[in-house]
Write a protein that holds these residues in place. Structure first.
Motif, PDB file in Angstrom:
ATOM      1  N   ALA A  43     -26.981 -21.409  13.916  1.00 48.26           N
ATOM      2  CA  ALA A  43     -27.268 -22.054  15.751  1.00 48.26           C
ATOM      3  C   ALA A  43     -28.078 -21.789  15.824  1.00 48.26           C
ATOM      4  O   ALA A  43     -29.094 -22.599  16.485  1.00 48.26           O
ATOM      5  CB  ALA A  43     -26.074 -21.365  16.454  1.00 48.26           C
ATOM      6  N   GLY A  44     -28.719 -20.803  15.449  1.00 52.08           N
ATOM      7  CA  GLY A  44     -30.344 -20.580  16.209  1.00 52.08           C
ATOM      8  C   GLY A  44     -31.402 -20.923  16.010  1.00 52.08           C
ATOM      9  O   GLY A  44     -32.601 -21.455  15.921  1.00 52.08           O
ATOM     10  N   ALA A  45     -31.310 -21.289  14.236  1.00 52.86           N
ATOM     11  CA  ALA A  45     -32.036 -21.686  13.100  1.00 52.86           C
ATOM     12  C   ALA A  45     -32.251 -23.530  13.560  1.00 52.86           C
ATOM     13  O   ALA A  45     -33.339 -24.102  13.760  1.00 52.86           O
ATOM     14  CB  ALA A  45     -31.922 -21.566  12.020  1.00 52.86           C
ATOM     15  N   LEU A  46     -31.140 -23.828  13.365  1.00 53.56           N
ATOM     16  CA  LEU A  46     -31.051 -25.583  14.565  1.00 53.56           C
ATOM     17  C   LEU A  46     -31.050 -25.592  15.764  1.00 53.56           C
ATOM     18  O   LEU A  46     -31.621 -26.893  16.081  1.00 53.56           O
ATOM     19  CB  LEU A  46     -29.347 -25.883  13.146  1.00 53.56           C
ATOM     20  N   ARG A  47     -31.688 -24.934  16.428  1.00 53.38           N
ATOM     21  CA  ARG A  47     -31.392 -24.452  17.954  1.00 53.38           C
ATOM     22  C   ARG A  47     -30.802 -25.304  18.590  1.00 53.38           C
ATOM     23  O   ARG A  47     -30.998 -26.126  19.757  1.00 53.38           O
ATOM     24  CB  ARG A  47     -33.394 -25.172  18.047  1.00 53.38           C
ATOM     25  N   LEU A  48     -29.559 -24.823  18.205  1.00 55.87           N
ATOM     26  CA  LEU A  48     -28.057 -25.605  19.168  1.00 55.87           C
ATOM     27  C   LEU A  48     -28.507 -24.601  20.648  1.00 55.87           C
ATOM     28  O   LEU A  48     -28.237 -23.498  21.043  1.00 55.87           O
ATOM     29  CB  LEU A  48     -27.466 -25.081  18.537  1.00 55.87           C
ATOM     30  N   ASP A  49     -27.369 -25.570  21.723  1.00 49.82           N
ATOM     31  CA  ASP A  49     -27.526 -25.225  22.782  1.00 49.82           C
ATOM     32  C   ASP A  49     -26.170 -24.481  23.002  1.00 49.82           C
ATOM     33  O   ASP A  49     -26.030 -24.209  21.813  1.00 49.82           O
ATOM     34  CB  ASP A  49     -27.820 -26.157  23.724  1.00 49.82           C
ATOM     35  N   ASP A  50     -25.899 -23.865  24.370  1.00 53.85           N
ATOM     36  CA  ASP A  50     -24.680 -22.934  24.036  1.00 53.85           C
ATOM     37  C   ASP A  50     -23.384 -23.882  23.680  1.00 53.85           C
ATOM     38  O   ASP A  50     -22.558 -23.315  23.885  1.00 53.85           O
ATOM     39  CB  ASP A  50     -24.527 -22.600  25.753  1.00 53.85           C
ATOM     40  N   SER A  51     -23.375 -25.004  24.143  1.00 52.09           N
ATOM     41  CA  SER A  51     -22.144 -25.935  23.632  1.00 52.09           C
ATOM     42  C   SER A  51     -22.374 -26.205  21.983  1.00 52.09           C
ATOM     43  O   SER A  51     -21.110 -26.841  21.786  1.00 52.09           O
ATOM     44  CB  SER A  51     -22.011 -27.333  24.558  1.00 52.09           C
ATOM     45  N   GLU A  52     -23.193 -26.434  21.808  1.00 51.50           N
ATOM     46  CA  GLU A  52     -23.032 -27.222  20.671  1.00 51.50           C
ATOM     47  C   GLU A  52     -22.845 -25.948  19.940  1.00 51.50           C
ATOM     48  O   GLU A  52     -22.354 -25.762  18.277  1.00 51.50           O
ATOM     49  CB  GLU A  52     -25.123 -27.304  20.511  1.00 51.50           C
TER      50      GLU A  52
END
Length: 319
Positions: free
Chosen positions: A73-82
């Protein structure tokens, strides 16, 4: 719409949307065959092996730990909802649940009392799949005055907000920035689908909208998720003109939620809602006791709009 395929599709789509320059990945001016990051580049950013990440995308691994998912998720730069959505999909992948028919949704007495208290604020009770379970008079007038006000009381006739946004011309015209509203609806359905992978009725709704609306199908394939808790919209109501509202979702647990539309105090939009309330009250009075009023958009004439707001010598004007 099973968890296994959804997890792989989500990872592939979000990886394709992340450009190398956004992730500080050097390209050395090479010509690339993929629109976003390569699998090995994403795996390197997440600190996992390329083969393991590939198996995740292909649905061949069901053992991703929360720590690994957070790294991806961090690598994909997802926000909290994602990020929460990614965990939901992985959980569904591990359990591989079978679809099941959901229990009927009902409006609690507490929710009905809240609708009564919010008589001066448009309010709608929405179920898990955006079915309208109840609305107050002003909520009906603002969001769907062209529909039967008694529709939510009959399960088979309940309006569905997702269907209205994509398939109903009145609702499309109601939102000045329709694409923003449409993307919010799709993003919220994505979140719900991740949390409830066994919901057969939700699967059917997504299939129906995908087959009847190319716009929905395109947005659904984008795999964007969005928690629609607070959003600002300009609504173009056929009776009172432009109304700037903030739509807020009040939710307590897994049950139905209440969506309210608020306006700024002293604003032309607040005056417009007051005017809409007067028009719908007049329609109810004209219908007589024991009769439902006709849809608001057909029971009152269009009220002239004064952009300067209310004056001393007459009813409040809308902006």
């Amino acid at each position: 719409m099973n968890g296994k395929s959804q997890l792989g599709e989500f990872l592939r789509t979000r990886r394709s949307q992340l450009r190398p320059e956004d992730a500080a990945v050097p390209t050395y001016n090479e010509r690339r065959r993929v629109s976003g990051l390569r699998r090995e580049e994403l795996a390197l950013l997440a600190g996992v092996s390329a083969s393991y990440y590939t198996r995740l995308e292909q649905g061949q691994s069901q053992s991703a730990s929360p720590e690994v998912l957070d790294a991806i998720a961090g690598a994909l730069r997802l926000d909290d909802s994602e990020r929460r959505h990614l965990h939901d999909l992985a959980r569904a992948d591990r359990h591989r649940p079978r679809a099941r028919r959901p229990a009927p949704e009902r409006v609690s007495e507490a929710a009905r009392q809240l609708l009564d208290v919010l008589s001066d604020v448009p309010a709608v009770v929405l179920g898990l799949r955006s079915d309208v379970l109840a609305w107050n008079r002003l909520g009906h007038a603002l969001f769907a005055g062209h529909l039967d006000p008694g529709g939510p009381e009959i399960a088979g006739r309940r309006p569905n907000m997702a269907r209205l946004v994509f398939l109903d011309g009145h609702t499309r015209e109601l939102y000045a920035d329709w694409p923003s509203k449409a993307m919010a609806v799709v993003g919220n359905l994505r979140l719900v689908a991740g949390r409830h992978p066994r919901d057969a009725a939700l699967h059917a709704l997504v299939g129906e909208l995908s087959s009847t609306s190319q716009e929905f199908a395109t947005m659904w394939a984008d795999h964007r998720v969005r928690a629609c808790t607070v959003a600002a919209y300009t609504m173009r109501h056929p009776l009172v003109g432009a109304v700037n509202v903030i739509q807020q979702t009040l939710s307590h647990g897994p049950g139905p939620s209440i969506v309210v539309a608020t306006t700024e105090a002293g604003s032309p939009s607040r005056a417009a809602l007051a005017l809409l309330g007067q028009a719908t009250a007049l329609g109810t009075a004209q219908a007589g006791p024991g009769h439902e009023a006709a849809p608001a958009a057909r029971t009152a004439p269009r009220v002239p709009v004064d952009p300067a707001g209310p004056t001393r010598s007459g009813p409040p004007a809308a902006g």
